[in-house]
Design a protein around this motif. Structure first.
Motif, PDB file in Angstrom:
ATOM      1  N   ILE A  41      44.251  21.719  43.681  1.00 46.77           N
ATOM      2  CA  ILE A  41      43.155  22.310  42.919  1.00 46.77           C
ATOM      3  C   ILE A  41      41.886  21.472  43.110  1.00 46.77           C
ATOM      4  N   ILE A  53      40.364  33.388  40.752  1.00 51.96           N
ATOM      5  CA  ILE A  53      40.624  31.985  41.083  1.00 51.96           C
ATOM      6  C   ILE A  53      39.931  31.543  42.373  1.00 51.96           C
ATOM      7  N   PHE A  67      41.843  26.709  36.314  1.00 56.43           N
ATOM      8  CA  PHE A  67      42.909  27.322  37.105  1.00 56.43           C
ATOM      9  C   PHE A  67      44.114  27.662  36.225  1.00 56.43           C
TER      10      PHE A  67
END
Length: 104
Positions: free
Chosen positions: A10, A83, A18
């Motif tokens: 990430i 996302i 997230f």
């Protein structure tokens, strides 16, 4: 039986975004289409900013069929759009148990 390990790296500073987006938009869709959810994990020691997801399938054919249905589902495409920009990289591995494994 196989396990799929999905390791998402990430973008630093985006972990909370997230995880919240996955919880609200992604997880229920995946549970519906993919079947047995083993778990969702984060790293706190070592290489940081990783989320690991584990899913169990009967076979590669089972995995491919389930994922194809999910990818065609419009709300899943909405989740992917939500996302966008949060994942730096992804690694997917298929794990097959040995005869020593209690999970077969």
């Amino acid at each position: 039986m196989i396990l799929e390990e999905r390791d998402y790296h990430i973008v630093p500073g985006r972990m909370g975004d997230f995880l919240k987006t996955y919880e609200t938009l992604g997880l229920d869709i995946q549970k519906h289409f993919l079947g047995e959810f083993i778990g969702h994990f984060v790293t706190e020691i070592g290489e940081l900013n990783h989320v690991i997801a584990l899913w169990r399938y009967e076979s590669m054919a089972d995995r491919e069929a389930r994922r194809a249905k999910m990818l065609a589902h419009e709300p899943w495409q909405d989740y992917l759009a939500a996302i966008k920009g949060m994942i730096q990289s992804q690694q997917t591995r298929i794990l097959a148990p040995t005869a020593l494994s209690p999970m077969r």
